[in-house]
Design a protein around this motif. Structure first.
Motif, PDB file in Angstrom:
ATOM      1  N   GLY A 278      -4.057   6.321   5.043  1.00  0.00           N
ATOM      2  CA  GLY A 278      -5.252   5.289   4.716  1.00  0.00           C
ATOM      3  C   GLY A 278      -4.573   4.133   4.161  1.00  0.00           C
ATOM      4  O   GLY A 278      -5.174   3.137   4.034  1.00  0.00           O
ATOM      5  N   GLY A 279      -3.217   3.929   3.854  1.00  0.00           N
ATOM      6  CA  GLY A 279      -2.743   2.750   3.454  1.00  0.00           C
ATOM      7  C   GLY A 279      -2.482   1.507   4.631  1.00  0.00           C
ATOM      8  O   GLY A 279      -2.787   0.363   4.170  1.00  0.00           O
TER       9      GLY A 279
ATOM     10  N   ILE B 224      -5.601   9.973   1.477  1.00  0.00           N
ATOM     11  CA  ILE B 224      -5.939   9.791   2.912  1.00  0.00           C
ATOM     12  C   ILE B 224      -4.542   9.583   3.692  1.00  0.00           C
ATOM     13  O   ILE B 224      -4.057   8.666   3.426  1.00  0.00           O
ATOM     14  CB  ILE B 224      -6.763   8.812   3.213  1.00  0.00           C
ATOM     15  CG1 ILE B 224      -8.202   9.305   2.488  1.00  0.00           C
ATOM     16  CG2 ILE B 224      -7.248   9.114   4.606  1.00  0.00           C
ATOM     17  CD1 ILE B 224      -8.885  10.523   2.575  1.00  0.00           C
TER      18      ILE B 224
ATOM     19  N   ALA C 283      -2.930   2.949  -9.405  1.00  0.00           N
ATOM     20  CA  ALA C 283      -2.954   1.464  -8.556  1.00  0.00           C
ATOM     21  C   ALA C 283      -2.813   0.404  -9.629  1.00  0.00           C
ATOM     22  O   ALA C 283      -3.345   0.741 -10.850  1.00  0.00           O
ATOM     23  CB  ALA C 283      -4.241   1.352  -7.883  1.00  0.00           C
TER      24      ALA C 283
ATOM     25  N   THR D 232       0.711  -1.211  -0.032  1.00  0.00           N
ATOM     26  CA  THR D 232      -0.051  -0.077  -0.201  1.00  0.00           C
ATOM     27  C   THR D 232       1.023   1.210   0.055  1.00  0.00           C
ATOM     28  O   THR D 232       2.188   1.249   0.562  1.00  0.00           O
ATOM     29  CB  THR D 232      -0.856   0.183   1.280  1.00  0.00           C
ATOM     30  OG1 THR D 232      -0.144   0.170   2.276  1.00  0.00           O
ATOM     31  CG2 THR D 232      -1.737  -1.321   1.138  1.00  0.00           C
ATOM     32  N   SER D 233       0.367   2.292  -0.442  1.00  0.00           N
ATOM     33  CA  SER D 233       1.172   3.460  -0.704  1.00  0.00           C
ATOM     34  C   SER D 233       0.703   4.782  -0.247  1.00  0.00           C
ATOM     35  O   SER D 233      -0.140   4.580   0.931  1.00  0.00           O
ATOM     36  CB  SER D 233       1.234   3.667  -2.413  1.00  0.00           C
ATOM     37  OG  SER D 233       2.195   4.754  -2.638  1.00  0.00           O
ATOM     38  N   THR D 234       1.035   5.830  -0.588  1.00  0.00           N
ATOM     39  CA  THR D 234       0.909   7.337  -0.013  1.00  0.00           C
ATOM     40  C   THR D 234       0.368   8.279  -1.177  1.00  0.00           C
ATOM     41  O   THR D 234       0.103   7.761  -1.964  1.00  0.00           O
ATOM     42  CB  THR D 234       1.816   7.734   0.815  1.00  0.00           C
ATOM     43  OG1 THR D 234       2.809   8.016  -0.282  1.00  0.00           O
ATOM     44  CG2 THR D 234       2.497   6.802   1.736  1.00  0.00           C
ATOM     45  N   HIS D 235       0.031   9.314  -0.979  1.00  0.00           N
ATOM     46  CA  HIS D 235      -0.153  10.316  -1.887  1.00  0.00           C
ATOM     47  C   HIS D 235       1.017  10.477  -2.852  1.00  0.00           C
ATOM     48  O   HIS D 235       1.023  11.050  -3.772  1.00  0.00           O
ATOM     49  CB  HIS D 235      -0.642  11.765  -1.267  1.00  0.00           C
ATOM     50  CG  HIS D 235       0.331  12.145  -0.146  1.00  0.00           C
ATOM     51  ND1 HIS D 235       0.225  11.725   1.116  1.00  0.00           N
ATOM     52  CD2 HIS D 235       1.660  12.873  -0.490  1.00  0.00           C
ATOM     53  CE1 HIS D 235       1.212  12.235   1.969  1.00  0.00           C
ATOM     54  NE2 HIS D 235       1.886  13.110   1.048  1.00  0.00           N
TER      55      HIS D 235
ATOM     56  N   ASN E  88      -2.614   6.849  -2.149  1.00  0.00           N
ATOM     57  CA  ASN E  88      -3.886   7.116  -1.318  1.00  0.00           C
ATOM     58  C   ASN E  88      -3.822   8.592  -0.729  1.00  0.00           C
ATOM     59  O   ASN E  88      -2.788   8.885  -0.474  1.00  0.00           O
ATOM     60  CB  ASN E  88      -3.852   6.333  -0.032  1.00  0.00           C
ATOM     61  CG  ASN E  88      -5.223   6.079   0.651  1.00  0.00           C
ATOM     62  OD1 ASN E  88      -5.735   7.063   0.662  1.00  0.00           O
ATOM     63  ND2 ASN E  88      -5.507   4.847   0.682  1.00  0.00           N
TER      64      ASN E  88
ATOM     65  N   LEU F 165      -5.269  -1.060   4.796  1.00  0.00           N
ATOM     66  CA  LEU F 165      -5.623  -2.060   3.800  1.00  0.00           C
ATOM     67  C   LEU F 165      -4.485  -2.934   3.725  1.00  0.00           C
ATOM     68  O   LEU F 165      -4.716  -4.125   3.256  1.00  0.00           O
ATOM     69  CB  LEU F 165      -5.422  -0.969   2.421  1.00  0.00           C
ATOM     70  CG  LEU F 165      -6.341  -0.078   2.310  1.00  0.00           C
ATOM     71  CD1 LEU F 165      -6.082   0.856   0.899  1.00  0.00           C
ATOM     72  CD2 LEU F 165      -7.836  -0.402   1.978  1.00  0.00           C
TER      73      LEU F 165
ATOM     74  N   GLY G  42      -2.536   0.828  -4.485  1.00  0.00           N
ATOM     75  CA  GLY G  42      -2.826   2.196  -4.651  1.00  0.00           C
ATOM     76  C   GLY G  42      -2.095   3.130  -3.921  1.00  0.00           C
ATOM     77  O   GLY G  42      -1.926   3.023  -2.696  1.00  0.00           O
TER      78      GLY G  42
ATOM     79  N   HIS H 260      -4.121   8.358  -6.777  1.00  0.00           N
ATOM     80  CA  HIS H 260      -5.033   7.055  -6.771  1.00  0.00           C
ATOM     81  C   HIS H 260      -4.662   6.253  -7.785  1.00  0.00           C
ATOM     82  O   HIS H 260      -5.254   5.470  -8.122  1.00  0.00           O
ATOM     83  CB  HIS H 260      -6.354   7.626  -6.796  1.00  0.00           C
ATOM     84  CG  HIS H 260      -6.913   8.478  -5.844  1.00  0.00           C
ATOM     85  ND1 HIS H 260      -7.130   9.980  -5.966  1.00  0.00           N
ATOM     86  CD2 HIS H 260      -7.296   8.375  -4.470  1.00  0.00           C
ATOM     87  CE1 HIS H 260      -7.346  10.635  -5.022  1.00  0.00           C
ATOM     88  NE2 HIS H 260      -7.601   9.476  -4.055  1.00  0.00           N
TER      89      HIS H 260
END
Length: 322
Positions: free
Chosen positions: A118-119, A115, A103, A62-65, A113, A122, A111, A101
């Motif tokens: 947010g990762g 937020i 992914a 999972t990633s970040t912005h 994210n 997930l 993806g 976003h």
């Protein structure tokens, strides 16, 4: 470390691709060709590449912005990435996700994210699924120093610990949560001790040094596969661009980025190590530089030539069908 010349060349190729990709996106965004917000990863390349080199097809991240580097590290198609960032129909998400976003679930990239924090939840979901299905896979949660102060991240770490999930938490500490220094904003001033509070062993590593990150990531992933539970890495470096494209960075000391580029460029450090140690010739790396430059040029041309998604696609891909 279990790494040979072929792996070294692959690592350099991916790090150079991230750097070239981000520098070009920076230029194209300034020229007005890219819609939406963009957050660049340049300067942080060893984290995404060295960690993802430990993973395979059953593993997820999972990633970040700030997700372009994680995409490239996990093996996402560069052409599809560039089209996505330009908002084109041929993009990884049909041009509807954009930079924040982006992914590719088939590649195990869950993806970027928008937020903060947010990762990690997930990643816990992916790790729980892997555990229940017995795939042997693990999940990696990349997050920044700002996200380390979010409840979602801390709850995810607690959840992973309680349920003994195969998760690697990677704090990419680039010095600033947007414009706030991480030396001030993280209570206790020791991210490793905070992880240990959840029973998760951690290690701090120099993010400018690919080999240091690779060794730490290898040990962490091996421990998870051996049933050792979760692991935590704090990777320290400095981002080369602002929090977002257009950030004037008035909160940073004068000359900080210039000094970083001059003395702590991870690509320069890598070149010096492998050529000085006889692991590769400068010509090998120069050839990769040329190939990557052409790839990124081709990707930009293809993105500009592609069409945006049609209006009929507006309401599709909103919900998943099971």
């Amino acid at each position: 470390m279990k790494i040979d010349k072929a792996d070294l060349m692959s690592a350099y190729t991916k790090m150079k691709t991230i750097r070239e990709f981000e520098e070009r996106v920076h230029t194209e965004f300034a020229a007005g060709g890219i819609p939406g917000f963009v957050h660049l990863y340049a300067g942080e390349e060893p984290s995404a590449v060295a960690v993802c080199m430990q993973l395979d097809g059953v593993d997820y991240i999972t990633s970040t912005h700030r997700g372009h580097g994680h995409c490239i590290g996990k093996g996402c198609d560069v052409m599809g990435m560039m089209k996505e960032i330009f908002g084109r129909a041929g993009g990884l998400c049909k041009g509807k996700g954009g930079s924040m976003h982006i992914a590719d679930v088939e590649r195990g990239m869950l993806g970027a994210n928008g937020i903060v924090g947010g990762g990690p939840p997930l990643a816990c979901g992916a790790a729980l699924a892997a555990k229940q299905r017995g795939t042997g896979g693990i999940a990696v949660a990349f997050f920044g120093d700002g996200a380390y102060n979010q409840g979602t991240t801390l709850e995810a770490m607690n959840f992973a610990s309680v349920y003994e999930l195969p998760v690697l938490f990677v704090l990419e500490d680039n010095g600033y949560a947007e414009s706030t220094s991480s030396t001030w904003s993280i209570g206790g001033h020791d991210p490793i001790r905070r992880a240990e509070g959840f029973g998760i062993p951690g290690e701090r590593v120099d993010g400018h040094d690919f080999f240091a990150v690779y060794e730490a990531a290898e040990k962490a992933v091996d421990a998870i596969h051996a049933g050792g539970g979760q692991r935590f890495l704090q990777v320290e470096f400095t981002r080369w661009f602002g929090h977002f494209e257009g950030d004037a960075m008035t909160y940073r000391p004068p000359g900080e980025v210039a000094e970083e580029r001059l003395h702590l460029d991870c690509l320069k450090v890598f070149r010096a190590r492998v050529t000085g140690g006889g692991l590769a010739e400068a010509a090998d790396l120069d050839r990769i530089d040329a190939e990557v430059a052409k790839l990124v040029d081709d990707a930009v041309r293809a993105a500009k030539a592609d069409a945006p998604p049609p209006a009929s696609e507006l309401t599709t891909d909103v919900y998943a069908s099971y």
